[in-house]
Design a protein around this motif. Structure first.
Motif, PDB file in Angstrom:
ATOM      1  N   TYR A  14       7.339  -4.332  -1.839  1.00  0.00           N
ATOM      2  CA  TYR A  14       6.802  -3.121  -1.221  1.00  0.00           C
ATOM      3  C   TYR A  14       5.493  -3.416  -0.510  1.00  0.00           C
ATOM      4  O   TYR A  14       4.697  -4.238  -0.964  1.00  0.00           O
ATOM      5  CB  TYR A  14       6.486  -2.049  -2.268  1.00  0.00           C
ATOM      6  CG  TYR A  14       7.643  -1.510  -3.054  1.00  0.00           C
ATOM      7  CD1 TYR A  14       8.963  -1.717  -2.668  1.00  0.00           C
ATOM      8  CD2 TYR A  14       7.426  -0.760  -4.204  1.00  0.00           C
ATOM      9  CE1 TYR A  14      10.018  -1.193  -3.393  1.00  0.00           C
ATOM     10  CE2 TYR A  14       8.477  -0.238  -4.939  1.00  0.00           C
ATOM     11  CZ  TYR A  14       9.768  -0.458  -4.523  1.00  0.00           C
ATOM     12  OH  TYR A  14      10.811   0.057  -5.241  1.00  0.00           O
ATOM     13  N   GLU A  18      -2.077   2.879  -0.857  1.00  0.00           N
ATOM     14  CA  GLU A  18      -2.496   2.900  -2.262  1.00  0.00           C
ATOM     15  C   GLU A  18      -2.331   4.291  -2.877  1.00  0.00           C
ATOM     16  O   GLU A  18      -2.051   4.420  -4.063  1.00  0.00           O
ATOM     17  CB  GLU A  18      -3.955   2.438  -2.357  1.00  0.00           C
ATOM     18  CG  GLU A  18      -4.460   2.272  -3.761  1.00  0.00           C
ATOM     19  CD  GLU A  18      -5.863   1.703  -3.798  1.00  0.00           C
ATOM     20  OE1 GLU A  18      -6.096   0.797  -4.612  1.00  0.00           O
ATOM     21  OE2 GLU A  18      -6.723   2.159  -3.010  1.00  0.00           O
ATOM     22  N   ASP A  21       2.925   7.863  -3.646  1.00  0.00           N
ATOM     23  CA  ASP A  21       3.725   7.797  -4.868  1.00  0.00           C
ATOM     24  C   ASP A  21       5.204   7.858  -4.525  1.00  0.00           C
ATOM     25  O   ASP A  21       6.020   8.305  -5.310  1.00  0.00           O
ATOM     26  CB  ASP A  21       3.329   8.890  -5.859  1.00  0.00           C
ATOM     27  CG  ASP A  21       3.485  10.292  -5.290  1.00  0.00           C
ATOM     28  OD1 ASP A  21       3.957  10.420  -4.141  1.00  0.00           O
ATOM     29  OD2 ASP A  21       3.152  11.256  -5.990  1.00  0.00           O
ATOM     30  N   VAL A  88      -1.222  -1.654  -0.533  1.00  0.00           N
ATOM     31  CA  VAL A  88      -0.860  -2.440  -1.708  1.00  0.00           C
ATOM     32  C   VAL A  88       0.395  -3.216  -1.350  1.00  0.00           C
ATOM     33  O   VAL A  88       1.329  -2.661  -0.760  1.00  0.00           O
ATOM     34  CB  VAL A  88      -0.597  -1.532  -2.926  1.00  0.00           C
ATOM     35  CG1 VAL A  88      -0.155  -2.356  -4.121  1.00  0.00           C
ATOM     36  CG2 VAL A  88      -1.834  -0.711  -3.249  1.00  0.00           C
ATOM     37  N   ALA A  90       3.307  -5.606  -3.231  1.00  0.00           N
ATOM     38  CA  ALA A  90       3.722  -5.938  -4.594  1.00  0.00           C
ATOM     39  C   ALA A  90       5.233  -6.009  -4.689  1.00  0.00           C
ATOM     40  O   ALA A  90       5.946  -5.406  -3.891  1.00  0.00           O
ATOM     41  CB  ALA A  90       3.215  -4.875  -5.565  1.00  0.00           C
ATOM     42  N   CYS A  92       8.575  -4.857  -6.775  1.00  0.00           N
ATOM     43  CA  CYS A  92       8.839  -3.517  -7.311  1.00  0.00           C
ATOM     44  C   CYS A  92       8.635  -3.422  -8.819  1.00  0.00           C
ATOM     45  O   CYS A  92       8.513  -2.319  -9.352  1.00  0.00           O
ATOM     46  CB  CYS A  92      10.223  -3.032  -6.901  1.00  0.00           C
ATOM     47  SG  CYS A  92      11.575  -4.017  -7.528  1.00  0.00           S
ATOM     48  N   ASP A  94       6.081  -5.251 -10.300  1.00  0.00           N
ATOM     49  CA  ASP A  94       4.704  -5.668 -10.565  1.00  0.00           C
ATOM     50  C   ASP A  94       3.905  -4.525 -11.170  1.00  0.00           C
ATOM     51  O   ASP A  94       4.211  -3.346 -10.949  1.00  0.00           O
ATOM     52  CB  ASP A  94       4.009  -6.125  -9.277  1.00  0.00           C
ATOM     53  CG  ASP A  94       4.485  -7.487  -8.799  1.00  0.00           C
ATOM     54  OD1 ASP A  94       5.197  -8.166  -9.562  1.00  0.00           O
ATOM     55  OD2 ASP A  94       4.145  -7.857  -7.660  1.00  0.00           O
ATOM     56  N   TYR A  95       2.862  -4.870 -11.897  1.00  0.00           N
ATOM     57  CA  TYR A  95       1.943  -3.882 -12.457  1.00  0.00           C
ATOM     58  C   TYR A  95       1.030  -3.418 -11.323  1.00  0.00           C
ATOM     59  O   TYR A  95       0.203  -4.184 -10.825  1.00  0.00           O
ATOM     60  CB  TYR A  95       1.161  -4.496 -13.616  1.00  0.00           C
ATOM     61  CG  TYR A  95       0.218  -3.550 -14.306  1.00  0.00           C
ATOM     62  CD1 TYR A  95       0.667  -2.355 -14.847  1.00  0.00           C
ATOM     63  CD2 TYR A  95      -1.128  -3.867 -14.425  1.00  0.00           C
ATOM     64  CE1 TYR A  95      -0.202  -1.487 -15.490  1.00  0.00           C
ATOM     65  CE2 TYR A  95      -2.006  -3.007 -15.072  1.00  0.00           C
ATOM     66  CZ  TYR A  95      -1.538  -1.819 -15.595  1.00  0.00           C
ATOM     67  OH  TYR A  95      -2.399  -0.962 -16.232  1.00  0.00           O
ATOM     68  N   PHE A  96       1.211  -2.179 -10.876  1.00  0.00           N
ATOM     69  CA  PHE A  96       0.560  -1.652  -9.679  1.00  0.00           C
ATOM     70  C   PHE A  96      -0.964  -1.859  -9.666  1.00  0.00           C
ATOM     71  O   PHE A  96      -1.519  -2.284  -8.657  1.00  0.00           O
ATOM     72  CB  PHE A  96       0.934  -0.181  -9.501  1.00  0.00           C
ATOM     73  CG  PHE A  96       0.586   0.387  -8.158  1.00  0.00           C
ATOM     74  CD1 PHE A  96       1.406   0.173  -7.056  1.00  0.00           C
ATOM     75  CD2 PHE A  96      -0.562   1.147  -7.986  1.00  0.00           C
ATOM     76  CE1 PHE A  96       1.086   0.700  -5.813  1.00  0.00           C
ATOM     77  CE2 PHE A  96      -0.889   1.680  -6.751  1.00  0.00           C
ATOM     78  CZ  PHE A  96      -0.066   1.455  -5.666  1.00  0.00           C
ATOM     79  N   ALA A  99      -1.845  -5.327  -8.446  1.00  0.00           N
ATOM     80  CA  ALA A  99      -1.258  -5.806  -7.194  1.00  0.00           C
ATOM     81  C   ALA A  99      -2.336  -6.029  -6.137  1.00  0.00           C
ATOM     82  O   ALA A  99      -3.410  -5.420  -6.168  1.00  0.00           O
ATOM     83  CB  ALA A  99      -0.223  -4.804  -6.686  1.00  0.00           C
ATOM     84  N   ARG A 101      -4.448  -5.928  -2.732  1.00  0.00           N
ATOM     85  CA  ARG A 101      -4.855  -4.857  -1.812  1.00  0.00           C
ATOM     86  C   ARG A 101      -5.273  -5.477  -0.483  1.00  0.00           C
ATOM     87  O   ARG A 101      -5.858  -6.560  -0.455  1.00  0.00           O
ATOM     88  CB  ARG A 101      -6.063  -4.102  -2.351  1.00  0.00           C
ATOM     89  CG  ARG A 101      -5.914  -2.922  -3.308  1.00  0.00           C
ATOM     90  CD  ARG A 101      -4.794  -2.845  -4.163  1.00  0.00           C
ATOM     91  NE  ARG A 101      -4.743  -1.613  -4.975  1.00  0.00           N
ATOM     92  CZ  ARG A 101      -4.017  -1.554  -6.055  1.00  0.00           C
ATOM     93  NH1 ARG A 101      -3.333  -2.589  -6.470  1.00  0.00           N
ATOM     94  NH2 ARG A 101      -3.941  -0.431  -6.736  1.00  0.00           N
TER      95      ARG A 101
END
Length: 152
Positions: A14, A18, A21, A88, A90, A92, A94-96, A99, A101
């Motif tokens: 992705y 940031e 959602d 962001v 990352a 799918c 990954d720990y957001f 990730a 920036r």
């Protein structure tokens, strides 16, 4: 230029605002899978040919860059709208919060995804020379468009 190695679990990664959602689970239609790109408000999913770590480069540009289609096997464009000052990037799963920036000005961007080395996978599909290059620049919104379709 930003360079990453992204874990492309479920054959995707992705790039997103940031603050977004968006959920791409319903965005991966048959058409999106064929174009290797899914979109939702503030989120773009880039399809990959491996579900391993893949090399990704991202360029944030002031204006559209010339495109040499001969250099790439597959090229798609879409819109990515940002409301925050960070993109962001990352996988799918990954720990957001951890990730990577990329700082950007809020606004409407054209995102061009260029794919190369898609036919270089090892027999087990774990190794390959596939690579993914993303360019973003301020531009009016468009519908997702395939500029060059991969020959599968």
């Amino acid at each position: 230029m930003h360079e990453f190695s992204i874990f492309a679990d479920y054959f995707q990664f992705y790039i997103q605002d940031e603050a977004a959602d968006g959920d791409l689970s319903d965005a991966w239609t048959d058409e999106a899978v064929e174009r290797m790109l899914a979109t939702e408000a503030g989120v773009v999913g880039i399809g990959t040919v491996r579900n391993m770590d893949v090399p990704v480069t991202v360029e944030i540009l002031d204006t559209e860059s010339p495109l040499d289609l001969d250099q790439w096997e597959h090229v798609v464009e879409c819109t990515l709208v940002t409301q925050s000052a960070n993109l962001v990037i990352a996988g799918c799963t990954d720990y957001f919060p951890d990730a990577a920036r990329i700082p950007v000005a809020p606004g409407t961007y054209r995102l061009r995804a260029c794919y190369a080395g898609l036919d270089t996978l090892s027999e087990d599909g774990l190794e390959g020379g596939d690579r993914y290059h993303l360019q973003l620049w301020p531009a009016p919104a468009i519908e997702p468009a395939v500029l060059k379709q991969r020959v599968a």
